[in-house]
Write a protein that holds these residues in place. Structure first.
Motif, short mmCIF file in Angstrom:
data_model
loop_
_atom_site.label_atom_id
_atom_site.label_comp_id
_atom_site.label_asym_id
_atom_site.label_seq_id
_atom_site.Cartn_x
_atom_site.Cartn_y
_atom_site.Cartn_z
N GLU A 70 0.87 -1.18 0.00
CA GLU A 70 0.00 0.00 0.00
C GLU A 70 0.91 1.23 0.00
N ASP A 71 0.87 1.97 -1.09
CA ASP A 71 1.76 3.10 -1.31
C ASP A 71 1.08 4.37 -0.81
N ILE A 72 1.60 4.96 0.27
CA ILE A 72 0.97 6.15 0.84
C ILE A 72 1.72 7.43 0.47
N GLY A 73 2.68 7.33 -0.45
CA GLY A 73 3.29 8.52 -1.03
C GLY A 73 4.22 9.26 -0.08
N ILE A 74 4.35 10.58 -0.32
CA ILE A 74 5.22 11.42 0.52
C ILE A 74 4.50 11.67 1.84
N THR A 75 5.09 11.17 2.92
CA THR A 75 4.40 11.14 4.21
C THR A 75 5.42 11.33 5.34
N PRO A 76 5.09 12.12 6.36
CA PRO A 76 5.99 12.21 7.52
C PRO A 76 6.20 10.84 8.17
N THR A 77 7.35 10.64 8.73
CA THR A 77 7.63 9.36 9.38
C THR A 77 6.63 9.05 10.49
N PRO A 78 6.25 10.00 11.37
CA PRO A 78 5.25 9.64 12.38
C PRO A 78 3.90 9.28 11.79
N THR A 79 3.54 9.87 10.66
CA THR A 79 2.29 9.49 10.00
C THR A 79 2.38 8.08 9.46
#
Length: 447
Positions: A70-79
């Motif tokens: 599941e590719d969630i793209g550009i995302t903060p590490t905590p997210t």
């Protein structure tokens, strides 16, 4: 610039095209894929341009191991860590080099609990990577790729639920946010807007193109700091590229030690609920003093998010973190979360009615110096022994490198997990004291 690929229980990190290649990333992802169950694996990244190439390599490695991605793209590490639990995934790989310079990138692994893999599981992945012992799916067993629902809003709401939004919003703070082209800009802007703040944005588009050095230390923010005062902001927040660290600038344009982030967060959290606090061995005594003033126990863990999280669970801690600007609140997740830090600091300002600089001035005062030296790891054991002989009356802790505690000072020397260097960190009453400690320790380890 190093050609070395740093392989640790936390993941891999290196200079792209030299130590870190698409082949290495695919192999490491396949090794990780061989350790997870049938549930999907999330893939996300910070904004670095090299992340797109590595994303394809990581997905290929996971698919080849039979994983659903599941590719969630550009995302903060905590997210990313939050999303693992929210989506019921088996784990995740975050493509990031955190605070390393632009030529670097890496892979960071998470388990099904949304936390960075503990040492034993990380060692298993490393072993599979090095031996090549991982599954290779046949043509009819290759995994598939999906795009899951957006989880940024859920993460943002989880943070907002920790504070009184109305209390913060009533003050209509103007806040300067510097995301430095990293992954945390969009979430940071929206969170601050939801808290009723007017946001002065700098580098808040996740392009991965840094406007200053990526590690958000005071030395790297000298050009940014004056803008906080010039913009009339009540506080300045600065994120690192993958948004798991929070640095601070006061309303006068003065950079504040990143150690203050955790100390202020601990202060606010313990005002809500008393409980144990966990810090790493390299974190300032400021947060420890704050905890003890609140009548709460403070426990030290080895450096590294996984080590801190493991000890937080064991102690039932209400908050923990690392002095590099990393705040961990288990109500949101088991990852350093600067968005929690921002919400807590603004809430502290709102509830006390004090300017940010006064909150900082109210913290215990110490001088701290963080240095690093290029020393082969093979020489570390002998260096530790020599350091003990140099300060024979100090209390010794060898849980993570060597920490020496004197009556009013401490010194921590350890090999870095993320760079080919030895870190020498000290804290003492004055700048002169701490400089002497680091200089003398540096002479020992490099001698």
């Amino acid at each position: 610039m190093s050609d070395e690929l740093i392989v640790s229980v936390s993941g891999i990190r290196g200079v792209v095209g030299r130590g870190l290649t698409a082949e290495a990333a695919a192999r490491f992802a396949a090794a990780y894929g061989g350790t997870v169950g049938p549930k999907p694996v999330l893939v996300s990244r910070d904004g670095r341009p090299s992340g797109d190439m590595l994303r394809h390599a990581v997905i290929a490695g996971l698919l080849g191991a039979g994983c659903t991605v599941e590719d969630i793209g550009i995302t903060p590490t905590p997210t990313c860590g939050f999303a693992v639990r929210a989506l019921g995934a088996a784990g995740a790989i975050q493509i990031t080099a955190s605070h390393n310079p632009a030529p670097w990138n890496g892979l960071k692994m998470f388990g099904a609990d949304g936390a960075v893999l503990p040492a034993d599981r990380g060692a298993e992945v490393r072993g599979r990577y090095e031996s090549g012992d991982f599954p290779r799916a046949a043509w009819d067993g290759i995994g598939c790729t999906r795009v899951p629902p957006d989880v940024l809003g859920d993460h943002r709401q989880a943070v907002l639920d920790l504070v009184s939004v109305a209390s913060v919003a009533a003050h209509r703070f103007r806040v300067f946010l510097d995301a430095n082209g990293g992954a945390g800009g969009p979430l940071g802007v929206q969170l601050l807007a939801d808290l009723g703040c007017e946001v002065v944005q700098h580098g808040c588009e996740p392009t991965g193109h840094f406007t200053h050095e990526p590690e958000p230390t005071p030395a790297h923010l000298t050009d940014v700091a004056p803008w906080v005062k010039q913009s009339g902001s009540a506080v300045g927040f600065v994120l690192d590229p993958d948004a798991d660290r929070l640095a601070l600038i006061d309303e006068h344009g003065v950079c504040v030690s990143e150690e203050a982030t955790l100390a202020l967060a601990v202060q606010y959290r313990l005002n809500q609920e008393a409980g144990p606090v966990v810090l790493n061995l390299s974190t300032s005594r400021m947060a420890e003093d704050v905890a003890r003033a609140a009548g709460c126990t403070c426990v030290r863990a080895a450096v590294g998010e996984a080590n801190v999280v493991g000890r937080m669970r064991a102690e039932g801690a209400v908050i923990g973190g690392e002095g590099n600007g990393g705040v961990i609140d288990p109500r949101v997740g088991w990852v350093r979360d600067p968005f929690v830090g921002m919400a807590f600091i603004l809430s502290l300002m709102a509830e006390t009615g004090r300017p940010f600089s006064e909150l900082v001035a109210g913290l215990p005062r110490y001088a701290m110096l963080k240095t690093k030296f290029e020393v082969p790891r093979s020489k570390l054991a002998a260096a530790y022994d020599a350091l003990e002989r140099r300060w024979p009356d100090a209390r010794v802790n060898r849980d993570d490198g060597l920490r020496l505690d004197g009556s009013d000072w401490w010194l921590h020397v350890r090999g870095s997990n993320t760079e080919p260097v030895v870190r020498v960190i000290a804290e003492a009453p004055t700048d002169a004291d701490v400089r002497r400690l680091c200089d003398e320790a540096g002479a020992v380890v490099t001698g």
